[in-house]
Motif scaffolding. Structure first.
Motif, mmCIF file in Angstrom:
data_model
loop_
_atom_site.group_PDB
_atom_site.id
_atom_site.type_symbol
_atom_site.label_atom_id
_atom_site.label_comp_id
_atom_site.label_asym_id
_atom_site.label_seq_id
_atom_site.Cartn_x
_atom_site.Cartn_y
_atom_site.Cartn_z
ATOM 1 N N PRO A 358 -7.446 0.020 3.180
ATOM 2 C CA PRO A 358 -7.264 -0.424 4.577
ATOM 3 C C PRO A 358 -8.409 -1.205 4.883
ATOM 4 N N PRO A 363 -4.798 -1.415 8.727
ATOM 5 C CA PRO A 363 -5.011 0.104 8.522
ATOM 6 C C PRO A 363 -3.891 0.506 7.414
ATOM 7 N N ASN A 364 -2.885 -0.204 7.321
ATOM 8 C CA ASN A 364 -1.601 0.225 6.357
ATOM 9 C C ASN A 364 -1.226 -0.819 5.341
ATOM 10 N N GLY A 366 -0.059 -1.104 2.670
ATOM 11 C CA GLY A 366 1.368 -0.694 1.805
ATOM 12 C C GLY A 366 2.361 -1.093 2.613
ATOM 13 N N LYS A 367 2.294 -0.901 4.027
ATOM 14 C CA LYS A 367 3.355 -1.223 4.974
ATOM 15 C C LYS A 367 3.355 -2.702 5.113
ATOM 16 N N GLU A 370 5.327 -4.102 2.039
ATOM 17 C CA GLU A 370 6.766 -3.710 2.130
ATOM 18 C C GLU A 370 7.585 -5.020 3.122
ATOM 19 N N LEU A 398 -2.725 3.406 -3.404
ATOM 20 C CA LEU A 398 -2.370 2.059 -2.860
ATOM 21 C C LEU A 398 -1.848 1.310 -3.739
ATOM 22 N N ASP A 401 1.584 2.804 -4.772
ATOM 23 C CA ASP A 401 2.477 2.450 -3.911
ATOM 24 C C ASP A 401 3.166 1.254 -3.739
#
Length: 564
Positions: A358, A363-364, A366-367, A370, A398, A401
């Motif tokens: 991140p 900060p995310n 993976g999101k 997605e 990560l 994921d």
């Protein structure tokens, strides 16, 4: 049942002192939580025993994330119960629901450390800085012979290394030759061909007199060797000695200081990091072949692109502040987001993964992936390119994921094996096994993964995992870096002259328990391209002369060929 067995066996990752602390605390907490008809005086002394073990453990240097948890619990339990030690005739204990609940919470917190015991186990630093060069080397070699994760994989002969290097270290200590000692230590470390091995504090580009004295001078060029052996210039600095003497990008170096360019290229050994694979060595040798002590004059014969005349020039190495090395060594910027995604003009999706961590602005990650995959599916893209070029790695969780959006079925990403100091053998840390489960939104189209020799560590995970799937092709000039080892609690050794050396402490295993990703003794390893891009005159010209993204163009071609 399997999880329970793995949970119990994880106890072996603790040190003896940690085991004493945990057992004393668990018995005390359970004892205080359970109703009793009469006091058990011995129970009140257990927190004190745990406290003494904690103090000794800290004094030995054991301050890991896991140990801090039960150190804190130990201190709390001791402070809450120490008054019991001074009561001569304690009355029968009364049952308190609140106290029992707190004790149960303490037990749960203590047991939770078992999950991370292997990953964050105590791995002591060997302090050898006060020994002589040869004594420190012998102890370093001895420790590595037991604990280095890839000794057998790389066919390291520890006795041969001892016989080769111990006399050299003795010679340098007798001669008090610090530079020779440093170079020999470096040669020993680099012989493992493992990109995770490093001298942590050698500070090559900042304050390293030997590095400066040997390769501080540049002639204003960098080179690369083609598949056919030719050595071509792929960088020329404006105003440099090379440019003033007519050398242009694309020029073939025929001889360098009186020797064939190919021979000089092959003999080049300097590099910022160990060259794990032949592909990594090939690119790095071209960078350092054209470095020399400042003020050195060399004679070079060359032929510029589209010319037949062989020219001769005398070049002088100038203090360029390592400019040619820095320009050919990508350095990530703080403002660079880990993930960049878009749809190319021809309808293909493109995701650039700079690193698997991140950032302040993202900060995310993976999101973000997605959301991008969902967008790609909504737009019905024709195929997907995942660009991992120059990715230095990051967090394997990560990577796992992100892989969930791409895998067609449940797959094992890796099993992890560490040296168990209690048992004296390498053991699987079963609770660290990473399994990929397909998740929505799921991308089921054609995928091409781009990488190069600087795709390292966790950056190598995705192409290793997905290789062989019918809808995936790996593409690149070379394999990845071949340094996929695990660095959780690294092996660290303090050597004479203040050098701190660091080694990976774990190895990544496939579902079949075979080491994956790391190069072997012959320099073969890493993720292997399904489509090798040839480095010939044509691709060189397109990439370095015309500035085209040859790898991306090959990726698009592979995606188009998928349809046929």
């Amino acid at each position: 049942m399997r999880f329970l067995i793995d949970f119990i066996t994880s106890f072996t990752w603790f040190t003896i002192l940690e085991m004493i602390i945990i057992l004393m605390n668990l018995v005390a907490l359970i004892g205080y939580a359970v109703p009793k008809s009469k006091p058990h005086r011995w129970l009140d002394f257990l927190p004190s025993i745990a406290l003494i073990a904690m103090i000794v453990s800290i004094l030995t240097g054991n301050i890991t994330l896991v140990s801090i948890v039960f150190y804190g619990l130990t201190l709390i339990l001791f402070l809450c119960t120490m008054w019991k030690l001074f009561k001569r005739n304690p009355a029968a204990p009364r049952f308190h629901v609140g106290k029992s609940v707190l004790c149960v919470c303490g037990v749960i917190a203590m047991l939770s450390t078992f999950i991370y015991a292997g990953e964050f186990r105590y791995n002591p630093t060997s302090e050898l800085s006060d020994l002589s060069y040869s004594q420190a080397f012998v102890q370093l070699n001895e420790r590595l012979s037991k604990e280095y994760p890839f000794g057998e994989w790389k066919k390291v002969n520890w006795q041969e290394l001892k016989e080769k290097y111990e006399p050299l270290f003795k010679k340098w200590e007798e001669e008090k030759n610090k530079n020779a000692y440093y170079k020999t230590l470096r040669e020993y470390l680099y012989s493992f061909r493992d990109g995770h091995i490093k001298i942590v504090n050698e500070n090559l580009y900042e304050d390293n007199p030997l590095f400066k004295s040997e390769v501080g001078g540049g002639f204003g060029i960098s080179t690369i060797q083609l598949d056919n052996g030719k050595v071509l210039v792929n960088l020329v600095l404006q105003g440099s000695s090379a440019e003033k003497n007519g050398i242009k990008v694309g020029a073939e170096i025929i001889t360098w200081n009186g020797s064939k360019a190919q021979d000089v290229y092959r003999r080049t050994t300097w590099s910022e990091n160990p060259m794990a694979t032949d592909g990594d060595a090939r690119f790095n040798q071209g960078r350092f072949m054209v470095r020399a002590p400042i003020g050195t004059e060399i004679s070079v014969t060359f032929t510029n692109r589209d010319e037949t005349q062989i020219r001769t020039a005398t070049l002088k190495a100038e203090d360029d502040n390592y400019e040619t090395l820095k320009k050919t060594r990508l350095k990530l910027k703080k403002e660079d987001d880990p993930i960049e995604a878009k749809i190319l003009e021809n309808g293909y999706g493109y995701v650039k993964v700079r690193y698997f961590l991140p950032s302040e602005t993202m900060p995310n990650p993976g999101k973000v992936v997605e959301e991008k995959v969902k967008g790609f599916n909504d737009q019905h893209i024709k195929g997907l390119i995942i660009d991992l070029r120059d990715n230095p790695g990051g967090n394997d969780d990560l990577v796992a994921d992100m892989a969930g959006f791409l895998v067609p079925k449940e797959m094992i990403y890796e099993k992890v094996s560490y040296y168990n100091r209690l048992l004296g053998t390498f053991e699987i840390n079963s609770l660290e096994t990473r399994t990929i489960t397909p998740v929505a939104p799921h991308f089921e189209g054609k995928i091409v993964i781009l990488f190069n020799h600087r795709t390292t560590s966790s950056g190598e995970g995705l192409p290793i995992l997905l290789k062989g799937l019918p809808n995936v092709k790996n593409v690149g000039f070379t394999t990845t870096n071949g340094s996929f080892g695990v660095v959780s609690s690294p092996i660290e050794v303090e050597m004479p002259e203040g050098y701190m050396v660091r080694f990976p402490d774990g190895r990544s295993l496939s579902g079949d328990f075979v080491i994956q990703g790391d190069s072997d003794h012959a320099g073969h390893g890493g993720a292997i391209p399904d489509v090798f891009i040839p480095l010939n005159e044509e691709t060189f010209t397109e990439k370095y002369v015309h500035g085209r993204d040859v790898e991306l163009e090959y990726a698009l071609k592979v995606l188009k060929d998928f349809a046929h």
